[in-house]
Design a protein around this motif. Structure first.
Motif, PDB file in Angstrom:
ATOM      1  N   PRO A   9      -9.474   9.808  42.291  1.00 11.91           N
ATOM      2  CA  PRO A   9      -8.407  10.125  41.284  1.00 11.91           C
ATOM      3  C   PRO A   9      -7.092   9.427  41.674  1.00 11.91           C
ATOM      4  N   TYR A  10      -6.307   8.546  40.838  1.00 11.69           N
ATOM      5  CA  TYR A  10      -5.350   8.044  41.078  1.00 11.69           C
ATOM      6  C   TYR A  10      -4.295   7.699  39.771  1.00 11.69           C
ATOM      7  N   ASN A  32     -21.719   3.303  43.405  1.00 12.00           N
ATOM      8  CA  ASN A  32     -20.847   3.535  42.421  1.00 12.00           C
ATOM      9  C   ASN A  32     -19.475   4.178  42.672  1.00 12.00           C
ATOM     10  N   TRP A  33     -18.547   3.911  41.924  1.00  8.44           N
ATOM     11  CA  TRP A  33     -17.194   4.460  42.029  1.00  8.44           C
ATOM     12  C   TRP A  33     -16.677   4.982  40.638  1.00  8.44           C
ATOM     13  N   LYS A  42      -4.581  -3.555  32.552  1.00  9.19           N
ATOM     14  CA  LYS A  42      -5.893  -4.266  32.347  1.00  9.19           C
ATOM     15  C   LYS A  42      -6.597  -4.962  33.606  1.00  9.19           C
ATOM     16  N   TYR A  43      -7.788  -4.350  34.162  1.00  6.24           N
ATOM     17  CA  TYR A  43      -8.418  -4.959  35.259  1.00  6.24           C
ATOM     18  C   TYR A  43      -9.680  -5.343  35.061  1.00  6.24           C
ATOM     19  N   SER A  44     -10.395  -6.195  35.638  1.00  5.20           N
ATOM     20  CA  SER A  44     -11.774  -6.605  35.634  1.00  5.20           C
ATOM     21  C   SER A  44     -12.597  -5.500  36.404  1.00  5.20           C
ATOM     22  N   TYR A  45     -13.048  -4.695  35.612  1.00  4.25           N
ATOM     23  CA  TYR A  45     -13.795  -3.751  36.455  1.00  4.25           C
ATOM     24  C   TYR A  45     -15.368  -4.236  36.647  1.00  4.25           C
ATOM     25  N   PRO A  46     -15.916  -4.237  37.781  1.00  3.82           N
ATOM     26  CA  PRO A  46     -17.116  -4.458  37.756  1.00  3.82           C
ATOM     27  C   PRO A  46     -18.259  -3.403  37.388  1.00  3.82           C
ATOM     28  N   LYS A  47     -19.423  -3.544  37.116  1.00  2.00           N
ATOM     29  CA  LYS A  47     -20.472  -2.559  36.246  1.00  2.00           C
ATOM     30  C   LYS A  47     -20.552  -1.365  37.254  1.00  2.00           C
ATOM     31  N   LYS A  51     -13.923   3.431  35.134  1.00  6.21           N
ATOM     32  CA  LYS A  51     -12.762   4.189  35.043  1.00  6.21           C
ATOM     33  C   LYS A  51     -12.753   4.879  33.991  1.00  6.21           C
ATOM     34  N   ILE A  52     -11.986   6.353  34.193  1.00  5.45           N
ATOM     35  CA  ILE A  52     -12.273   7.534  33.180  1.00  5.45           C
ATOM     36  C   ILE A  52     -10.702   7.723  33.150  1.00  5.45           C
TER      37      ILE A  52
END
Length: 328
Positions: A9-10, A32-33, A42-47, A51-52
């Motif tokens: 959580p951040y 996994n994260w 906006k960020y490039s989240y890897p698979k 992000k929740i």
């Protein structure tokens, strides 16, 4: 490989090198994260990183619903004390995982598979003791172990009912933390570490290792000239010893309270870069000899110590003013 998920959580603005953190996660496809955040940037989240979106107030409501007493959680900074309860708080999100963990975002991950699988095979209930990276076996009993008494006291309740940070999440210069509960309950705990945990105050990189017996951090003896490099194959410390270039692999680096500049593109897919005490630089390849090492290892103006000293003095002054105002 056992299924393992990190819960993070951040809230607020992400670290300026957050994309590099994500890239380092992408190199670890077996892990996994879950990142719970109110950030809309906006960020490039890897698979393998999900992000929740969640407001801090919503998370507070979720945590409160898990306990039958009023919790204190007025600031996201206080979330560090709740880390041992994440397996209980977020249990609906981690079903099916053998282990869950938490880590800080002021880290860059190395190759976790070079360190973690050997520990998972030994079936520890808890792995590591410092709050910036801890793993827990994911089952009903283990996820509720933090709620057990220690020396007649419910430490979690004492921590969750104050706004003060009690350092409940880690074994750091105290024994009133979750690690003490696990050991007292005869749980199987691994207390070693594989991180390059950077000492806070010096400008240059100095690694510290926490001594659980002495309950204090121990400064490691390392050469003055150190270069940290990250690739898709891992995180390495390079140094010169006996006129030879040598290297050592670490699981991750922890850059606590470091103001780091990103002197490179941090887009998704950038895995190879150097890490110096105040920044990240693109690397085409890992240095192979002393000449390349000295060419890559940059010396830049670094006011880290001055900045921290000023920051701490200002915080001390603010707290003094608040205390005097209360007395009036």
């Amino acid at each position: 490989m056992r299924k393992l998920c990190f819960i993070v959580p951040y809230f607020g603005e992400m670290p300026n090198y957050f994309q590099l953190f994500l890239n380092s996660c992408a190199s670890n496809e077996n892990y996994n994260w879950l990142i719970f955040t109110d950030s809309t940037k906006k960020y490039s989240y890897p698979k393998n990183v999900k992000k929740i979106y969640m407001k801090f107030s919503t998370l507070k409501e979720l945590i409160q619903s898990k306990f039958d007493f009023p919790i204190k959680l007025t600031s996201p900074k206080k979330l560090c004390d709740y880390k041992p309860a994440f397996g209980y708080i977020f249990e609906d999100y981690i079903k099916g995982y053998d282990y869950w963990g938490h880590c800080d975002l002021d880290t860059i991950m190395g190759k976790l598979d070079d360190f973690i699988p050997q520990l998972l095979k030994k079936k520890y209930d808890k792995i590591f003791t410092l709050g910036h990276f801890i793993l827990y076996k994911n089952n009903l009993e283990n996820n509720r172990r933090f709620m057990k008494r220690y020396r007649g006291v419910y430490l979690f309740k004492k921590s969750f009912t104050t706004d003060n940070i009690t350092v409940f999440d880690e074994n750091y210069q105290n024994d009133t933390n979750v690690n003490s509960i696990f050991i007292d309950d005869n749980a199987k705990v691994y207390q070693g570490e594989f991180s390059f945990n950077v000492k806070v105050i010096p400008t240059r990189f100095i690694r510290i290792v926490y001594n659980n017996r002495l309950k204090k951090p121990i400064t490691c003896q390392i050469p003055k000239e150190v270069l940290i490099v990250h690739t898709s194959e891992g995180l390495f410390e390079l140094y010169i010893e006996n006129n030879k270039l040598k290297g050592k692999e670490f699981m991750y680096i922890h850059l606590q309270q470091r103001l780091m500049r990103v002197h490179m593109s941090s887009q998704q897919g950038v895995y190879t870069f150097s890490i110096i005490p105040n920044g990240f630089y693109k690397l085409n390849a890992i240095p192979q000899d002393i000449f390349e090492f000295k060419k890559v290892r940059k010396r830049t103006l670094n006011i880290h110590r001055i900045r921290l000293t000023f920051k701490w003095k200002l915080l001390k002054l603010k707290n003094l003013i608040k205390t005097n105002i209360r007395r009036i």
